[in-house]
Design a protein around this motif. Structure first.
Motif, mmCIF file in Angstrom:
data_model
loop_
_atom_site.group_PDB
_atom_site.id
_atom_site.type_symbol
_atom_site.label_atom_id
_atom_site.label_comp_id
_atom_site.label_asym_id
_atom_site.label_seq_id
_atom_site.Cartn_x
_atom_site.Cartn_y
_atom_site.Cartn_z
ATOM 1 N N PHE A 61 0.827 -1.201 0.000
ATOM 2 C CA PHE A 61 0.000 0.000 0.000
ATOM 3 C C PHE A 61 0.864 1.256 0.000
ATOM 4 O O PHE A 61 0.561 2.230 -0.706
ATOM 5 C CB PHE A 61 -0.930 -0.005 1.222
ATOM 6 C CG PHE A 61 -1.956 -1.099 1.199
ATOM 7 C CD1 PHE A 61 -3.163 -0.915 0.550
ATOM 8 C CD2 PHE A 61 -1.702 -2.324 1.805
ATOM 9 C CE1 PHE A 61 -4.115 -1.926 0.517
ATOM 10 C CE2 PHE A 61 -2.648 -3.345 1.772
ATOM 11 C CZ PHE A 61 -3.850 -3.139 1.122
ATOM 12 N N ALA A 62 1.954 1.232 0.767
ATOM 13 C CA ALA A 62 2.872 2.374 0.778
ATOM 14 C C ALA A 62 3.565 2.525 -0.573
ATOM 15 O O ALA A 62 3.743 3.643 -1.071
ATOM 16 C CB ALA A 62 3.905 2.203 1.891
ATOM 17 N N SER A 63 3.953 1.413 -1.185
ATOM 18 C CA SER A 63 4.610 1.464 -2.494
ATOM 19 C C SER A 63 3.657 2.007 -3.553
ATOM 20 O O SER A 63 4.046 2.822 -4.396
ATOM 21 C CB SER A 63 5.101 0.065 -2.892
ATOM 22 O OG SER A 63 6.014 -0.443 -1.944
ATOM 23 N N ALA A 64 2.407 1.551 -3.525
ATOM 24 C CA ALA A 64 1.419 2.033 -4.496
ATOM 25 C C ALA A 64 1.176 3.529 -4.328
ATOM 26 O O ALA A 64 1.064 4.264 -5.325
ATOM 27 C CB ALA A 64 0.109 1.256 -4.337
ATOM 28 N N ALA A 65 1.126 3.998 -3.083
ATOM 29 C CA ALA A 65 0.941 5.416 -2.841
ATOM 30 C C ALA A 65 2.118 6.227 -3.362
ATOM 31 O O ALA A 65 1.953 7.301 -3.955
ATOM 32 C CB ALA A 65 0.741 5.676 -1.346
#
Length: 218
Positions: free
Chosen positions: A207-211
């Motif tokens: 989720f952090a990478s996608a953000a």
């Protein structure tokens, strides 16, 4: 998703980030250590868990910058970001492709490299188990660093500086698990900690990478 995984596997091999690169670097590290610390088997056996884990960690770093770079250069990353497939799923698939081409070969080759380092016979099972549990976390954490630096020219050094501190807990508990296994000590604490770190990383980091990717593509 399967098509994306197969595509990333082919790209990883064609771009030189496949099975051979990580294994070759791992072999170089294991070969050079005896020249630095001496050929005594007792000394090498004592430091083998840490050296093998450090070599695996550094080998995983080699191809991190290629996780999103090729897609960014040809515009595929923009298409993936706007596709019906969740971007978090895309990140997870790319982490899986990186682990298959980098982490999995290291797990398979660990017993051979352990022989070169005079690793205790009782530690081989724990070495394989530790790498099998810990290397997925290295790949997933690597996607976060790659997402932060995607589009930056010469971002490889910055990527390493960002990711290496995140690798430290996995390195500590992975090496400790092998050390305790070699000495027939209780392995529950490092085993559970290593498994917990990997589970938490897989659950949160995509989720952090996608953000981070969404911010860089704006």
């Amino acid at each position: 998703m399967i098509a994306l995984l197969l595509r990333d596997l082919r790209l990883a091999v064609r771009a030189g980030g496949g099975f051979g690169l990580g294994l070759a670097f791992f072999l170089i590290v294991v070969t050079l250590v005896p020249f630095g610390v001496g050929p005594e088997g007792q000394i090498l056996g004592r430091i083998a868990p840490g050296i093998l884990w450090l070599g695996a960690l550094l080998a995983c770093l080699l191809s991190l910058d290629r996780i999103f770079a090729l897609d960014f250069e040809d515009g595929s990353l923009d298409l993936l970001a706007t596709a019906p497939v969740p971007l978090e799923g895309v990140v997870t698939i790319k982490a899986l492709a990186h682990w298959i081409t980098t982490g999995l070969p290291l797990v398979v080759a660990a017993p051979v490299f352990g022989l070169l380092m005079h690793l205790e016979s009782t530690a081989y099972f724990w070495m394989i188990l530790a790498l099998a549990l810990g290397t997925p976390a290295l790949s997933v954490l690597g996607t976060f660093g790659a997402a932060l630096t995607v589009g930056l020219k010469r971002g490889g050094l910055l990527l390493s500086l960002l990711v290496l501190p995140l690798y430290v807990p996995t390195l500590i508990f992975g090496a400790e698990l092998v050390r305790r296994g070699a000495q027939n000590m209780d392995t529950n604490v490092p085993l559970l900690m290593l498994a917990g770190i990997t589970a938490a990383v897989i659950a949160v980091v995509p989720f952090a990478s996608a953000a981070a990717i969404r911010v860089n593509l704006r």
